[in-house]
Design a protein around this motif. Sequence first.
Motif, PDB file in Angstrom:
ATOM      1  N   ILE A  18       0.847  -1.210   0.000  1.00  0.00           N
ATOM      2  CA  ILE A  18       0.000   0.000   0.000  1.00  0.00           C
ATOM      3  C   ILE A  18       0.880   1.257   0.000  1.00  0.00           C
ATOM      4  CG2 ILE A  18      -1.593   1.370   1.435  1.00  0.00           C
ATOM      5  CD1 ILE A  18      -2.791  -1.324   2.411  1.00  0.00           C
ATOM      6  N   MET A  19       1.917   1.242   0.847  1.00  0.00           N
ATOM      7  CA  MET A  19       2.778   2.429   0.955  1.00  0.00           C
ATOM      8  C   MET A  19       3.578   2.652  -0.331  1.00  0.00           C
ATOM      9  SD  MET A  19       2.108   3.605   3.945  1.00  0.00           S
ATOM     10  CE  MET A  19       3.386   4.591   4.677  1.00  0.00           C
ATOM     11  N   LEU A  20       4.000   1.556  -0.963  1.00  0.00           N
ATOM     12  CA  LEU A  20       4.740   1.707  -2.224  1.00  0.00           C
ATOM     13  C   LEU A  20       3.829   2.284  -3.305  1.00  0.00           C
ATOM     14  CD1 LEU A  20       6.888  -1.574  -2.377  1.00  0.00           C
ATOM     15  CD2 LEU A  20       7.747   0.761  -2.189  1.00  0.00           C
ATOM     16  N   LYS A  21       2.594   1.770  -3.354  1.00  0.00           N
ATOM     17  CA  LYS A  21       1.638   2.321  -4.335  1.00  0.00           C
ATOM     18  C   LYS A  21       1.421   3.796  -4.050  1.00  0.00           C
ATOM     19  CE  LYS A  21      -1.022  -1.787  -5.394  1.00  0.00           C
ATOM     20  NZ  LYS A  21      -2.167  -2.571  -4.969  1.00  0.00           N
ATOM     21  N   GLY A  22       1.287   4.115  -2.768  1.00  0.00           N
ATOM     22  CA  GLY A  22       1.072   5.507  -2.365  1.00  0.00           C
ATOM     23  C   GLY A  22       2.223   6.401  -2.790  1.00  0.00           C
ATOM     24  N   ALA A  23       3.427   5.818  -2.868  1.00  0.00           N
ATOM     25  CA  ALA A  23       4.604   6.603  -3.264  1.00  0.00           C
ATOM     26  C   ALA A  23       4.778   6.624  -4.777  1.00  0.00           C
ATOM     27  CB  ALA A  23       5.847   6.026  -2.602  1.00  0.00           C
ATOM     28  N   GLY A  24       3.865   5.963  -5.508  1.00  0.00           N
ATOM     29  CA  GLY A  24       3.895   6.053  -6.972  1.00  0.00           C
ATOM     30  C   GLY A  24       4.509   4.859  -7.681  1.00  0.00           C
ATOM     31  N   PHE A  25       4.774   3.768  -6.955  1.00  0.00           N
ATOM     32  CA  PHE A  25       5.313   2.585  -7.630  1.00  0.00           C
ATOM     33  C   PHE A  25       4.180   1.727  -8.182  1.00  0.00           C
ATOM     34  CE2 PHE A  25       8.870   3.824  -4.977  1.00  0.00           C
ATOM     35  CZ  PHE A  25       9.921   3.656  -5.864  1.00  0.00           C
ATOM     36  N   ASP A  26       4.492   1.036  -9.269  1.00  0.00           N
ATOM     37  CA  ASP A  26       3.578   0.073  -9.859  1.00  0.00           C
ATOM     38  C   ASP A  26       3.887  -1.258  -9.149  1.00  0.00           C
ATOM     39  OD1 ASP A  26       2.142  -1.553 -11.487  1.00  0.00           O
ATOM     40  OD2 ASP A  26       3.397  -1.279 -13.261  1.00  0.00           O
ATOM     41  N   VAL A  27       2.976  -1.709  -8.310  1.00  0.00           N
ATOM     42  CA  VAL A  27       3.263  -2.868  -7.445  1.00  0.00           C
ATOM     43  C   VAL A  27       2.581  -4.127  -7.970  1.00  0.00           C
ATOM     44  CG1 VAL A  27       3.000  -3.818  -5.117  1.00  0.00           C
ATOM     45  CG2 VAL A  27       3.508  -1.386  -5.416  1.00  0.00           C
ATOM     46  N   ILE A  28       3.379  -5.175  -8.169  1.00  0.00           N
ATOM     47  CA  ILE A  28       2.820  -6.480  -8.517  1.00  0.00           C
ATOM     48  C   ILE A  28       2.937  -7.344  -7.273  1.00  0.00           C
ATOM     49  CG2 ILE A  28       3.059  -8.518  -9.980  1.00  0.00           C
ATOM     50  CD1 ILE A  28       4.381  -6.605 -12.029  1.00  0.00           C
ATOM     51  N   ASP A  29       1.787  -7.665  -6.683  1.00  0.00           N
ATOM     52  CA  ASP A  29       1.783  -8.424  -5.434  1.00  0.00           C
ATOM     53  C   ASP A  29       1.530  -9.896  -5.750  1.00  0.00           C
ATOM     54  OD1 ASP A  29       1.408  -9.519  -2.953  1.00  0.00           O
ATOM     55  OD2 ASP A  29       0.054  -7.950  -2.232  1.00  0.00           O
ATOM     56  N   LEU A  30       2.534 -10.730  -5.493  1.00  0.00           N
ATOM     57  CA  LEU A  30       2.406 -12.162  -5.793  1.00  0.00           C
ATOM     58  C   LEU A  30       1.714 -12.918  -4.649  1.00  0.00           C
ATOM     59  CD1 LEU A  30       5.935 -12.837  -7.372  1.00  0.00           C
ATOM     60  CD2 LEU A  30       3.801 -12.280  -8.550  1.00  0.00           C
ATOM     61  N   GLY A  31       1.373 -12.214  -3.584  1.00  0.00           N
ATOM     62  CA  GLY A  31       0.666 -12.856  -2.472  1.00  0.00           C
ATOM     63  C   GLY A  31       1.624 -13.492  -1.487  1.00  0.00           C
ATOM     64  N   ASN A  32       1.205 -14.606  -0.894  1.00  0.00           N
ATOM     65  CA  ASN A  32       2.095 -15.255   0.072  1.00  0.00           C
ATOM     66  C   ASN A  32       2.534 -16.621  -0.464  1.00  0.00           C
ATOM     67  OD1 ASN A  32      -0.181 -16.826   0.494  1.00  0.00           O
ATOM     68  ND2 ASN A  32      -0.786 -15.705   2.323  1.00  0.00           N
ATOM     69  N   ASP A  33       3.453 -17.276   0.277  1.00  0.00           N
ATOM     70  CA  ASP A  33       3.937 -18.601  -0.114  1.00  0.00           C
ATOM     71  C   ASP A  33       4.568 -18.568  -1.518  1.00  0.00           C
ATOM     72  OD1 ASP A  33       4.381 -21.287   0.250  1.00  0.00           O
ATOM     73  OD2 ASP A  33       2.367 -21.910  -0.338  1.00  0.00           O
ATOM     74  N   VAL A  34       5.379 -17.567  -1.773  1.00  0.00           N
ATOM     75  CA  VAL A  34       5.944 -17.364  -3.119  1.00  0.00           C
ATOM     76  C   VAL A  34       7.346 -17.986  -3.212  1.00  0.00           C
ATOM     77  CG1 VAL A  34       6.551 -15.644  -4.866  1.00  0.00           C
ATOM     78  CG2 VAL A  34       4.672 -15.180  -3.279  1.00  0.00           C
ATOM     79  N   THR A  35       7.521 -18.863  -4.176  1.00  0.00           N
ATOM     80  CA  THR A  35       8.829 -19.526  -4.335  1.00  0.00           C
ATOM     81  C   THR A  35       9.831 -18.570  -4.978  1.00  0.00           C
ATOM     82  OG1 THR A  35       8.238 -20.319  -6.522  1.00  0.00           O
ATOM     83  CG2 THR A  35       7.773 -21.809  -4.670  1.00  0.00           C
ATOM     84  N   ALA A  36      11.112 -18.930  -4.843  1.00  0.00           N
ATOM     85  CA  ALA A  36      12.172 -18.118  -5.454  1.00  0.00           C
ATOM     86  C   ALA A  36      11.960 -18.036  -6.963  1.00  0.00           C
ATOM     87  CB  ALA A  36      13.533 -18.734  -5.126  1.00  0.00           C
ATOM     88  N   ALA A  37      11.601 -19.167  -7.574  1.00  0.00           N
ATOM     89  CA  ALA A  37      11.421 -19.181  -9.031  1.00  0.00           C
ATOM     90  C   ALA A  37      10.312 -18.213  -9.452  1.00  0.00           C
ATOM     91  CB  ALA A  37      11.095 -20.599  -9.487  1.00  0.00           C
TER      92      ALA A  37
END
Length: 213
Positions: free
Chosen positions: A110-129
């Motif tokens: 939320i804070m990154l979006k608020g600062a103007g970044f385009d955020v892609i949220d992969l959620g939780n349990d995200v593997t390195a790949a």
Amino acid sequence: MEIVKQIAQSLEAGDDALVPQLTREALAQGIAATAILDDGLIAGMNAVGEKFRVHDIFLPDVLLAARAMYAGMDVLKPLLLSAGIPSRGRVVIGSVHGDLHDIGKNLVGIMLKGAGFDVIDLGNDVTAARFVEAARSREALVIGMSALLTTTMPVMKEVVDLLHKEGLGGRIKTIIGGAPVSQDYAAEIGADAYGYDCAQAVERVKQLAASAS
Ligand code: B1M
């Protein structure tokens, strides 16, 4: 600031009706959204964590508190986001593989979006790949990882190592955060930055994006 204390207490009690109601009242009293977040919602959740640690409360209580936290965050979210800022670049975020904690990660988003970044949220349990593939295919400048469990922290190193193995280490920067993570751990695994909280995460990501672009 009495009402902010009440928000923390209602969150501890897992009251997902009272928390948003008091949050709206606090805003109406002119209290800043960031103060409500830090001294109400996050303070309440920290107290929950401590009670859980000493077995004063149990997992269902923590789940109720998390639900109340989200109900409060829903009220604050529009105020923490600001519209119309040109994009500063793309950031992929997620909670690492094995980790289902996502409240802190969502706040960072939320804070990154608020600062103007385009955020892609992969959620939780995200593997390195998945982190690396998403960052590569979506041309992200930064990968932001969150871990709340000591057992899931090593996945952060997997991401850093995989980026280097694929020759992307210099181009895609990494930032890590979460309660058990530290600046020392970031240095140890070769992550480019560490964020103590969501505000610091935004400052660090701004620096990383400037050096990556
Ligand atoms: Co869990 N849990 N939990 N839990 N839980 C902790 C983390 C724990 C410390 C509690 C305790 O014992 N005191 C403990 C971990 C112990 C350890 O590893 N050493 C623990 C445990 C043991 C577990 C389970 C294993 C319990 C069980 O099943 N027996 C289990 C694991 C599930 C899994 O992930 N596989 C579990 C489950 C859960 C719930 C599902 C019930 C729930 C999560 C709900 C959800 O997230 N949707 C939950 C919760 C809520 C907590 C506590 C109480 C609160 C976490 C939280 O949301 N805090 C937590 C205790 C604690 O942390 N004190 C605990 C509020 C949030 C705003 O803070 O996420 O730290 P936080 O984010 C901060 C900073 O860390 C930073 O910014 C935020 C503030 O601005 N930050 C970043 C976070 N990510 C960042 C990324 C960045 C930069 C900054 O850059 C990218």
